[in-house]
Motif scaffolding. Structure first.
Motif, PDB file in Angstrom:
ATOM      1  N   LEU A  88      -1.245   3.175  10.876  1.00  9.45           N
ATOM      2  CA  LEU A  88      -0.585   2.032  11.142  1.00  9.45           C
ATOM      3  C   LEU A  88      -0.346   0.874  10.425  1.00  9.45           C
ATOM      4  CD1 LEU A  88      -0.229   0.377  14.104  1.00  9.45           C
ATOM      5  CD2 LEU A  88      -2.447  -0.659  13.465  1.00  9.45           C
ATOM      6  N   ARG A 109       3.351   4.448  13.952  1.00  8.69           N
ATOM      7  CA  ARG A 109       2.745   3.419  14.589  1.00  8.69           C
ATOM      8  C   ARG A 109       3.579   1.816  13.911  1.00  8.69           C
ATOM      9  NH1 ARG A 109      -0.918   7.381  13.340  1.00  8.69           N
ATOM     10  NH2 ARG A 109      -2.639   5.948  12.870  1.00  8.69           N
ATOM     11  N   ASN A 133       3.160   1.522  20.147  1.00  4.73           N
ATOM     12  CA  ASN A 133       2.266   2.312  20.369  1.00  4.73           C
ATOM     13  C   ASN A 133       1.387   3.168  19.286  1.00  4.73           C
ATOM     14  OD1 ASN A 133       4.185   2.370  17.427  1.00  4.73           O
ATOM     15  ND2 ASN A 133       4.883   4.561  17.775  1.00  4.73           N
ATOM     16  N   ALA A 134       0.943   2.156  19.067  1.00  4.11           N
ATOM     17  CA  ALA A 134      -0.643   2.082  18.426  1.00  4.11           C
ATOM     18  C   ALA A 134      -2.074   2.413  18.892  1.00  4.11           C
ATOM     19  CB  ALA A 134      -1.026   0.404  17.714  1.00  4.11           C
TER      20      ALA A 134
END
Length: 260
Positions: A88, A109, A133-134
């Motif tokens: 992430l 992400r 979009n995590a």
């Protein structure tokens, strides 16, 4: 989650140290890298593990917090892009949209965050990108972590320039106001340290009263202003000097700059 922080300047260090000070993360779970040797030394003195370069940090972490200046962001993202698969990317780079970041690193992400420096003392304001979009788990982890060092609001990314102008730059505006209050106190005889403490505490107390009682700022202002009294005289002076218009213009200018 192992967090790597790239950029240990004012904001990066405020977040990293805030997480540790408020027990949001263990210091052993936070790694640091900064291109400046003085910043690396500062991080070491604070007890953080400091990596020798960006690539090693990214390889060793589950998520990467990018806290560099906007002018350095493109080259950094391109440099670390091939190591980001499955990780992430948390970006606090002002004005750099997720779409632009993806043009540098591909379809990874990304969680954009707009913070401010009071995070260092557990009183930050953090806007988290509601369009991110995590994963749900990642969002929860960072929401909880940032909640421990301040207030968290999920905001659409299109509104981030406004957040940048308001809460991002807000500490500077408030600092100027506190300094001006203290200067006025000194002008009329108070000692500098006394005037400064009184000014800062007045700001803290007034803000707490508004938040805890949920009253409108205008109500608090009216509570203090007695008919023909001293405070209304001061309020008139602020209006004569376009105080509110000046504050609105400051936030507006910063918002437009962020958009650019």
């Amino acid at each position: 989650m192992k967090l790597g922080v790239i950029g240990f300047g004012n904001m990066g260090s405020a977040i990293a140290k805030g997480f540790v000070n408020k027990n949001a993360m263990d210091i052993k779970d936070i790694g640091i890298f900064d291109t400046y040797s003085k910043s690396r030394e500062k991080a070491k003195e604070e007890g953080f593990f400091v990596y020798s370069d960006e690539e090693e940090l990214v390889k060793s972490c589950d998520s990467v917090l990018v806290a560099v200046k906007p002018i350095h962001a493109k080259s950094l993202f391109e440099k670390i892009s091939k190591y980001l698969d499955g990780k992430l990317v948390v970006s606090i780079v002002a004005g750099l949209e997720s779409e632009v970041i993806r043009s540098y690193i591909g379809e990874q992400r990304i969680l954009r965050i707009m913070p401010n420096t009071p995070a260092l003392v557990g009183e930050g304001v953090f806007a988290l990108d509601s369009d991110s979009n995590a994963t749900d788990e990642e969002k929860k982890i960072f929401e909880d972590a940032f909640f421990k060092i301040g207030t968290v609001e999920w905001v659409e990314e299109r509104l981030f320039p406004v957040v940048t102008g308001l809460s991002g730059g807000g500490p500077a505006y408030v600092a100027i106001f506190i300094e001006a209050l203290a200067d006025a106190g000194v002008l009329h005889g108070l000692k500098r340290d006394v005037a400064l403490k009184m000014a800062a505490k007045t700001v803290i107390g007034s803000a707490a009263q508004i938040l805890e009682t949920n009253i409108h700022p205008a109500v608090l202002k009216d509570m203090v202003c007695s008919p023909a009294g001293t405070t209304i005289e001061g309020v008139k002076a602020l209006e004569d000097y376009s105080f509110r218009a000046g504050v609105i213009e400051a936030v507006s200018k910063a918002t437009l700059k962020s958009m650019k």
